[in-house]
Design an enzyme around this catalytic site. Sequence first.
Site, PDB file in Angstrom:
ATOM      1  N   GLY A 134      55.573   5.463  61.544  1.00 29.54           N
ATOM      2  CA  GLY A 134      55.535   5.385  60.087  1.00 29.54           C
ATOM      3  C   GLY A 134      54.814   6.521  59.367  1.00 29.54           C
ATOM      4  N   GLY A 135      54.502   7.608  60.073  1.00 32.39           N
ATOM      5  CA  GLY A 135      53.793   8.715  59.412  1.00 32.39           C
ATOM      6  C   GLY A 135      54.581   9.298  58.247  1.00 32.39           C
ATOM      7  CE  LYS A 136      58.348  13.891  60.292  1.00 35.46           C
ATOM      8  NZ  LYS A 136      57.874  13.621  61.656  1.00 35.46           N
ATOM      9  NE  ARG A 161      59.000   3.819  68.523  1.00 36.09           N
ATOM     10  CZ  ARG A 161      57.955   4.660  68.535  1.00 36.09           C
ATOM     11  NH1 ARG A 161      56.957   4.441  69.381  1.00 36.09           N
ATOM     12  NH2 ARG A 161      57.893   5.703  67.728  1.00 36.09           N
ATOM     13  CD  GLU A 181      61.807   2.678  65.727  1.00 37.16           C
ATOM     14  OE1 GLU A 181      61.635   3.773  65.196  1.00 37.16           O
ATOM     15  OE2 GLU A 181      62.325   2.544  66.863  1.00 37.16           O
ATOM     16  CB  CYS A 220      58.118  16.661  67.401  1.00 39.66           C
ATOM     17  SG  CYS A 220      58.361  15.378  68.624  1.00 39.66           S
ATOM     18  CB  ALA A 247      60.885   4.638  59.789  1.00 39.39           C
ATOM     19  CG  ASP A 278      60.828  12.449  62.515  1.00 34.66           C
ATOM     20  OD1 ASP A 278      60.989  13.628  62.880  1.00 34.66           O
ATOM     21  OD2 ASP A 278      59.799  11.799  62.757  1.00 34.66           O
TER      22      ASP A 278
HETATM   23  N1  SAM Z   1      59.409   9.278  61.816  1.00 33.43           N
HETATM   24  C1  SAM Z   1      58.411   8.686  62.682  1.00 33.43           C
HETATM   25  C2  SAM Z   1      57.042   8.976  62.155  1.00 33.43           C
HETATM   26  O1  SAM Z   1      56.880   9.932  61.385  1.00 33.43           O
HETATM   27  O2  SAM Z   1      56.107   8.239  62.488  1.00 33.43           O
HETATM   28  C3  SAM Z   1      58.601   9.137  64.124  1.00 33.43           C
HETATM   29  C4  SAM Z   1      59.978   8.860  64.629  1.00 33.43           C
HETATM   30  S1  SAM Z   1      60.223   9.209  66.337  1.00 33.43           S
HETATM   31  C5  SAM Z   1      60.286  10.911  66.374  1.00 33.43           C
HETATM   32  C6  SAM Z   1      61.871   8.736  66.569  1.00 33.43           C
HETATM   33  C7  SAM Z   1      62.121   7.258  66.483  1.00 33.43           C
HETATM   34  O3  SAM Z   1      63.526   7.041  66.724  1.00 33.43           O
HETATM   35  C8  SAM Z   1      61.387   6.431  67.521  1.00 33.43           C
HETATM   36  O4  SAM Z   1      60.611   5.452  66.892  1.00 33.43           O
HETATM   37  C9  SAM Z   1      62.487   5.797  68.354  1.00 33.43           C
HETATM   38  O5  SAM Z   1      62.206   4.474  68.748  1.00 33.43           O
HETATM   39  C10 SAM Z   1      63.685   5.829  67.441  1.00 33.43           C
HETATM   40  N2  SAM Z   1      64.972   5.821  68.171  1.00 33.43           N
HETATM   41  C11 SAM Z   1      65.172   5.847  69.499  1.00 33.43           C
HETATM   42  N3  SAM Z   1      66.500   5.795  69.781  1.00 33.43           N
HETATM   43  C12 SAM Z   1      67.137   5.734  68.622  1.00 33.43           C
HETATM   44  C13 SAM Z   1      68.514   5.646  68.255  1.00 33.43           C
HETATM   45  N4  SAM Z   1      69.477   5.649  69.160  1.00 33.43           N
HETATM   46  N5  SAM Z   1      68.784   5.569  66.945  1.00 33.43           N
HETATM   47  C14 SAM Z   1      67.814   5.592  66.015  1.00 33.43           C
HETATM   48  N6  SAM Z   1      66.509   5.689  66.318  1.00 33.43           N
HETATM   49  C15 SAM Z   1      66.174   5.755  67.589  1.00 33.43           C
END
Ligand code: SAM
Length: 443
Positions: A115-117, A140, A135, A233, A112, A180
């Site tokens: 946190g945009g979504k 983060r 998260e 993305c 998350a 996400d």
């Molecule tokens: N959904 C968020 C938003 O809209 O602001 C953006 C999420 S970003 C694309 C993916 C997130 O997954 C990151 O914050 C990252 O730290 C986290 N992440 C990294 N490794 C991960 C793992 N093994 N399992 C779950 N989350 C992980």
Amino acid sequence: MIKLPEDFITEIKDVLGGDAEKYLALSDSEPFKGISINRLKAEPEKLPALLGFDTEKSPFYADGCYIKGDVQGIGKHPLHHAGAFYVQEPSASSAVTLLDVHPGEKILDLCAAPGGKSAQIASCLRGRGMLWSNEVVKNRAQILLSNYERMGIANGVVSSCYPEILCEKLSGFFDKVLVDAPCSGEGMFRKNPEAAAEWSREHVISCAERQLAILDSASQAVKDGGTLVYSTCTFSHEENEGVITAFLEKHKDFEHCEAAEKFGRKTGVSCGIRITPLEGGEGHFAAKLRKKGSSYPTLRTSQKENNDKTLISVRTELSNIFTELPAGKLTVINGKAYIIPSEMPEINGAGVIRAGVFAGELKKNRFEPAHALFMASKPENIKRVLDLSLNDSRIQEYLSGCEIDCETDSGYTAVAVEGIVTGFGKCSVGRLKNKYPKGLRTL
Ligand code: SAM
């Protein structure tokens, strides 16, 4: 000029076919920018006229807008401080549109931060039901919490837990789950050219393995008949269609939901959409799956009301400031008061950092209300409100931490900008002692 890796160019030709050249021709143009309006605090019909910069509705989300032109310092805009909107790349908002959130539902946002979504989901829930935002990366998760507070989310939980642990504990609890996933970020190249320099095929492959593992975990948390949305993305087949296909191969209890959205381009899976700069966004893939069957969640939620002396005195203190509190159960833990969502399940070891709203703290013999509680409250539910217009110089003074003139009666007073609460202070003989948190103040 962005230097795109040769292997990436080969990949994008495979993904976009005849449109690849048009995509490559755009690789040096300005990225799209946008905002998502937060209905918990602002009205989408009224907000654009207050912003002082031009916006245009985006096709990807009902409350999403493009920012037109070169707008600087948007994070310092008083309405940004107030949580009226979240700065979000327009195509990133598309996954929540696929999730199709309705007030009253229980939603998990598994990856998350920042946190945009989650902000969009909370806005769609309108304060009813529950959002659980997780998260795994601890620092983060703190950024996620601070965005939660800014957006005034009261019916939410923020945790920092490994997906496999969290989803096992919350097995079958959620109507809808969003993954996400962390990805190779090919949709970020125009915004962040270093991402292009760091890109490699090996990274794409390792991301796909990690994404499938996260999706595997997420599947447990979805109730029978519930929805699972997966998004990235990035453009690559491996991280998108490849992950969905491998997941469905393994999880026969899930099926495609046809993508009915009117935006984006078709993908190699019927449940997915892909947005590229050619469709008006920096880059997103989202796919919607359904868990077969129908059932009801089995986790017990905590309904106990305790009414000890401390709680009664906190309740009295709060009633001197607020006429109505966000929905939930008022609880005092070690002198700190929280309003916990009534849907909160009784579980331990899920890495919960915050459940509901931090309401305030008992300090020696007095009670100090919390910034987060003001942020999650509407002006009509607060006894004293100093409502400033955007052109009143006091709003900038307040956000920078200064004491300001105040026309309200003495006592804890919310500070609002254009009717949207952005913090509080303590009024005494016409002056407001500033309580805007130091870490949020403008310089
Ligand atoms: N959904 C968020 C938003 O809209 O602001 C953006 C999420 S970003 C694309 C993916 C997130 O997954 C990151 O914050 C990252 O730290 C986290 N992440 C990294 N490794 C991960 C793992 N093994 N399992 C779950 N989350 C992980």
